[in-house]
Scaffold this motif. Structure first.
Motif, PDB file in Angstrom:
ATOM      1  N   VAL A  56       0.853  -1.186   0.000  1.00  0.00           N
ATOM      2  CA  VAL A  56       0.000   0.000   0.000  1.00  0.00           C
ATOM      3  C   VAL A  56       0.887   1.233   0.000  1.00  0.00           C
ATOM      4  CG1 VAL A  56      -1.449   1.412   1.526  1.00  0.00           C
ATOM      5  CG2 VAL A  56      -2.105  -0.930   1.013  1.00  0.00           C
ATOM      6  N   VAL A  57       0.518   2.227  -0.808  1.00  0.00           N
ATOM      7  CA  VAL A  57       1.297   3.464  -0.856  1.00  0.00           C
ATOM      8  C   VAL A  57       0.338   4.648  -0.917  1.00  0.00           C
ATOM      9  CG1 VAL A  57       1.540   3.323  -3.374  1.00  0.00           C
ATOM     10  CG2 VAL A  57       3.128   4.735  -2.058  1.00  0.00           C
ATOM     11  N   LEU A  58       0.659   5.674  -0.139  1.00  0.00           N
ATOM     12  CA  LEU A  58      -0.122   6.914  -0.119  1.00  0.00           C
ATOM     13  C   LEU A  58       0.810   8.042  -0.533  1.00  0.00           C
ATOM     14  CD1 LEU A  58      -2.866   8.236   0.640  1.00  0.00           C
ATOM     15  CD2 LEU A  58      -1.889   8.661   2.914  1.00  0.00           C
ATOM     16  N   SER A  59       0.540   8.621  -1.705  1.00  0.00           N
ATOM     17  CA  SER A  59       1.480   9.605  -2.230  1.00  0.00           C
ATOM     18  C   SER A  59       0.833  10.448  -3.308  1.00  0.00           C
ATOM     19  CB  SER A  59       2.708   8.884  -2.811  1.00  0.00           C
ATOM     20  OG  SER A  59       3.605   9.797  -3.411  1.00  0.00           O
ATOM     21  N   THR A  60       1.214  11.698  -3.361  1.00  0.00           N
ATOM     22  CA  THR A  60       0.974  12.493  -4.552  1.00  0.00           C
ATOM     23  C   THR A  60       2.031  12.085  -5.587  1.00  0.00           C
ATOM     24  OG1 THR A  60       2.362  14.231  -3.609  1.00  0.00           O
ATOM     25  CG2 THR A  60      -0.014  14.444  -3.287  1.00  0.00           C
ATOM     26  N   ASN A  61       1.976  12.658  -6.766  1.00  0.00           N
ATOM     27  CA  ASN A  61       2.962  12.307  -7.800  1.00  0.00           C
ATOM     28  C   ASN A  61       4.376  12.600  -7.315  1.00  0.00           C
ATOM     29  OD1 ASN A  61       0.924  11.509  -9.447  1.00  0.00           O
ATOM     30  ND2 ASN A  61       1.132  13.153 -10.943  1.00  0.00           N
ATOM     31  N   HIS A  62       5.243  11.610  -7.470  1.00  0.00           N
ATOM     32  CA  HIS A  62       6.624  11.727  -6.997  1.00  0.00           C
ATOM     33  C   HIS A  62       7.460  10.691  -7.740  1.00  0.00           C
ATOM     34  CE1 HIS A  62      10.083  11.838  -4.261  1.00  0.00           C
ATOM     35  NE2 HIS A  62       9.583  12.953  -3.761  1.00  0.00           N
ATOM     36  N   ALA A  63       8.726  11.008  -7.990  1.00  0.00           N
ATOM     37  CA  ALA A  63       9.607  10.071  -8.691  1.00  0.00           C
ATOM     38  C   ALA A  63       9.742   8.763  -7.924  1.00  0.00           C
ATOM     39  CB  ALA A  63      10.975  10.706  -8.903  1.00  0.00           C
ATOM     40  N   ALA A  64       9.692   8.821  -6.586  1.00  0.00           N
ATOM     41  CA  ALA A  64       9.808   7.592  -5.791  1.00  0.00           C
ATOM     42  C   ALA A  64       8.666   6.638  -6.082  1.00  0.00           C
ATOM     43  CB  ALA A  64       9.847   7.938  -4.298  1.00  0.00           C
ATOM     44  N   LEU A  65       7.502   7.177  -6.391  1.00  0.00           N
ATOM     45  CA  LEU A  65       6.349   6.335  -6.699  1.00  0.00           C
ATOM     46  C   LEU A  65       6.566   5.588  -8.016  1.00  0.00           C
ATOM     47  CD1 LEU A  65       3.583   5.571  -5.583  1.00  0.00           C
ATOM     48  CD2 LEU A  65       2.620   7.544  -6.771  1.00  0.00           C
ATOM     49  N   VAL A  66       7.213   6.237  -8.976  1.00  0.00           N
ATOM     50  CA  VAL A  66       7.553   5.591 -10.250  1.00  0.00           C
ATOM     51  C   VAL A  66       8.523   4.442 -10.001  1.00  0.00           C
ATOM     52  CG1 VAL A  66       8.608   5.905 -12.512  1.00  0.00           C
ATOM     53  CG2 VAL A  66       7.122   7.685 -11.569  1.00  0.00           C
ATOM     54  N   ALA A 121      -0.800  -1.017  -4.440  1.00  0.00           N
ATOM     55  CA  ALA A 121      -2.141  -0.509  -4.162  1.00  0.00           C
ATOM     56  C   ALA A 121      -2.014   0.962  -3.780  1.00  0.00           C
ATOM     57  CB  ALA A 121      -2.801  -1.307  -3.048  1.00  0.00           C
ATOM     58  N   PRO A 122      -2.028   1.865  -4.765  1.00  0.00           N
ATOM     59  CA  PRO A 122      -1.911   3.294  -4.458  1.00  0.00           C
ATOM     60  C   PRO A 122      -3.256   3.844  -3.992  1.00  0.00           C
ATOM     61  CG  PRO A 122      -2.076   2.982  -6.827  1.00  0.00           C
ATOM     62  CD  PRO A 122      -2.123   1.614  -6.217  1.00  0.00           C
ATOM     63  N   LEU A 123      -3.267   4.477  -2.843  1.00  0.00           N
ATOM     64  CA  LEU A 123      -4.502   5.033  -2.300  1.00  0.00           C
ATOM     65  C   LEU A 123      -4.590   6.519  -2.631  1.00  0.00           C
ATOM     66  CD1 LEU A 123      -4.689   3.292   1.195  1.00  0.00           C
ATOM     67  CD2 LEU A 123      -5.482   2.476  -1.041  1.00  0.00           C
ATOM     68  N   ASN A 124      -5.794   7.000  -2.696  1.00  0.00           N
ATOM     69  CA  ASN A 124      -6.067   8.385  -3.058  1.00  0.00           C
ATOM     70  C   ASN A 124      -5.560   9.330  -1.976  1.00  0.00           C
ATOM     71  OD1 ASN A 124      -7.282  10.880  -3.669  1.00  0.00           O
ATOM     72  ND2 ASN A 124      -9.011   9.881  -4.657  1.00  0.00           N
ATOM     73  N   ALA A 125      -4.614  10.186  -2.331  1.00  0.00           N
ATOM     74  CA  ALA A 125      -3.994  11.078  -1.357  1.00  0.00           C
ATOM     75  C   ALA A 125      -4.939  12.163  -0.862  1.00  0.00           C
ATOM     76  CB  ALA A 125      -2.746  11.722  -1.969  1.00  0.00           C
TER      77      ALA A 125
END
Length: 480
Positions: free
Chosen positions: A55-65, A79-83
């Motif tokens: 699970v990840v909670l994040s706005t757009n970020h290079a780490a998410l890529v 599973a990206p959750l809505n920030a």
């Protein structure tokens, strides 16, 4: 069938080509390949392996890529959750995923108790893993929760094959590009954002990632960063044009995909005059983004276009029988982009997936060229005296009025007619006039489709995914 990591492939074919830019930083394919390798090592050290969920909670970020690509090499699921959700909304979604690991950007960690910092997760790892086995096309890649406007959010499970097919089908419609540069302003917790990320990776292009949409920044990217493709909704397209004062875009810009419903004809004309080829689309989380899109050589703004090459779109009647051209019914989609199902929801999955067809619960019709017009969600349909009134049709007429910025139409219970349409209007200029809008609609709509009232509103209420909250508007109409 198995597929290899597109970043590893790109590092072999064109190592010095740009793959990602974000916040003043950039990564070539070779650099991104090495960075993803470090994330693989970091995740592996925490026991993350095939089939595990993160699970990840994040706005757009290079780490998410980096996280998304590393999980793909491990056969694990993101599973990206809505920030934009509140902690109380996030908690049940995270619990349903049952993750091996939970990560969040530092400013958002308090929203997910126990979350570890995303941006520094792989910092301590200096030895990149070379692990990069082929991934089965049927392997789950992402769990994306639907917006929940009609009930409890459901986690749509999208596979590696879904994303591969989505990229392939979109390219077949838009035309091949040697190195597309997609402007990534859509959130990566949304299927549209992830579709841009995977599309650029599979096509050997570059994702020009932004934390959020900003009209001035978008224009800088169009003018100075060689952006070739972007995705907008009507309101963001208008803000881009306003910001650049309708100045023509550079010839490097190929086209913009437009989602979120009908676009006012005057706005499309402005975009065309500025050199922006605007293609209306129809898609869902469950179809891994686009299902139908206008073709660049045929775009006229009247429909959402034909089914993407490789997909099928049909309109069916109450018993599931395909309807002929022009008949209104339920939209169904079939093809390799359709999700595997809903997480932990076998009954909901069986309800929407039948014989390979996804029952979208949207209403529409096909014309003689196979182009789709989307009329409404079935739950938004207004039944007035036995006649169907489709909100999208009325909204399109009102949106074409030069004084209107945004509009939404909902049904209000009526003792005589059963239901009547009520229009909520966000004005661009001037005061709302019942007489003026009534006359405008009478010239363009059948009598039974005319709104019974026009209510001025400062802004349309939207949920965390940006969709209009029609239940809120219905209550406001009752109160009014």
């Amino acid at each position: 069938m198995k597929e290899s990591c597109p970043i590893r492939e790109g590092a072999g074919r064109h190592p010095e080509a740009l793959a990602l830019t974000f916040a003043g930083w950039s990564w070539t394919y070779a650099e991104l390949d090495g960075g993803v390798g470090r994330w693989v090592a970091a995740l592996r050290s925490r026991g993350v392996g095939p089939g595990d969920r993160v699970v990840v909670l994040s706005t757009n970020h290079a780490a998410l890529v980096h996280l998304f690509l590393a999980l793909g090499r491990l056969g694990a699921v993101m599973a990206p959750l809505n920030a934009r959700l509140t902690p109380s909304e996030l908690r049940p979604l995270a619990e349903e995923v049952a993750p091996r690991l939970t990560l969040a950007l530092t400013p958002l960690r308090s929203h997910l108790p126990g979350a570890e910092p995303l941006e520094s997760f792989a910092d301590a790892v200096h030895e990149a893993s070379s692990e990069c086995p082929p991934l089965e096309t049927e392997a789950p890649r992402v769990i994306l929760f639907t917006s929940g406007t009609t009930g409890r959010p459901k986690g749509a499970v999208l596979t590696e094959g879904n994303f591969r097919a989505s990229a392939r089908c979109s390219e077949a419609n838009l035309g091949a590009h040697p190195a597309p540069r997609w402007l990534g302003t859509l959130p990566l917790f949304h299927v549209g954002g992830l579709a841009m990320l995977t599309r650029t990776a599979y096509d050997g292009g570059c994702l020009v990632l932004r934390e959020r949409f900003d009209a001035d920044d978008t224009n800088r990217a169009l003018d100075a960063e060689g952006v070739t493709h972007a995705s907008f909704v009507a309101t963001t397209l208008e803000r881009v044009l306003d910001s650049r004062r309708d100045r023509p875009v550079p010839p490097t810009f190929r086209c913009a995909l437009i989602g979120g419903g009908p676009v006012p004809a005057p706005l499309l004309a402005r975009a065309k005059a500025a050199g922006i080829v605007s293609l209306q689309t129809y898609g869902l989380t469950e179809t891994c983004s686009q299902a139908a899109t206008e073709h660049p050589g045929e775009a006229d703004g009247h429909t959402a276009g034909r089914a993407l090459p490789g997909l099928e779109v049909r309109v069916v009647g109450p018993s599931g029988e395909p309807l002929e051209v022009g008949r209104e019914g339920d939209i169904e989609v079939r093809g390799p982009t359709v999700m595997a199902g809903y997480l932990n929801r076998p009954e909901a999955t069986r309800e929407v997936l039948r014989d390979g067809w996804l029952r979208t619960k949207d209403l529409g019709r096909l014309d003689e060229r196979g182009r789709l017009t989307v009329l409404a969600r079935r739950t938004d349909l207004i039944l007035r005296g036995g006649e169907n009134v489709y909100p999208a049709e009325v909204e399109k007429v009102l949106a074409d009025h030069p004084a209107v910025r945004e509009v939404a139409v909902v049904g209000l219970p009526d003792a005589h007619w059963g239901e009547v349409p009520v229009a909520f209007v966000v004005m661009r200029e001037g005061a709302l006039s019942q007489e003026l809008f009534g006359e405008w609609c009478r010239e363009r709509l059948a009598r039974f489709k005319l709104p019974s009232r026009f209510l001025e509103i400062e802004a349309l209420p939207r949920n965390a995914m940006g969709k209009v909250e029609r239940t809120v508007l219905r209550q406001r109409a009752r109160d009014a």
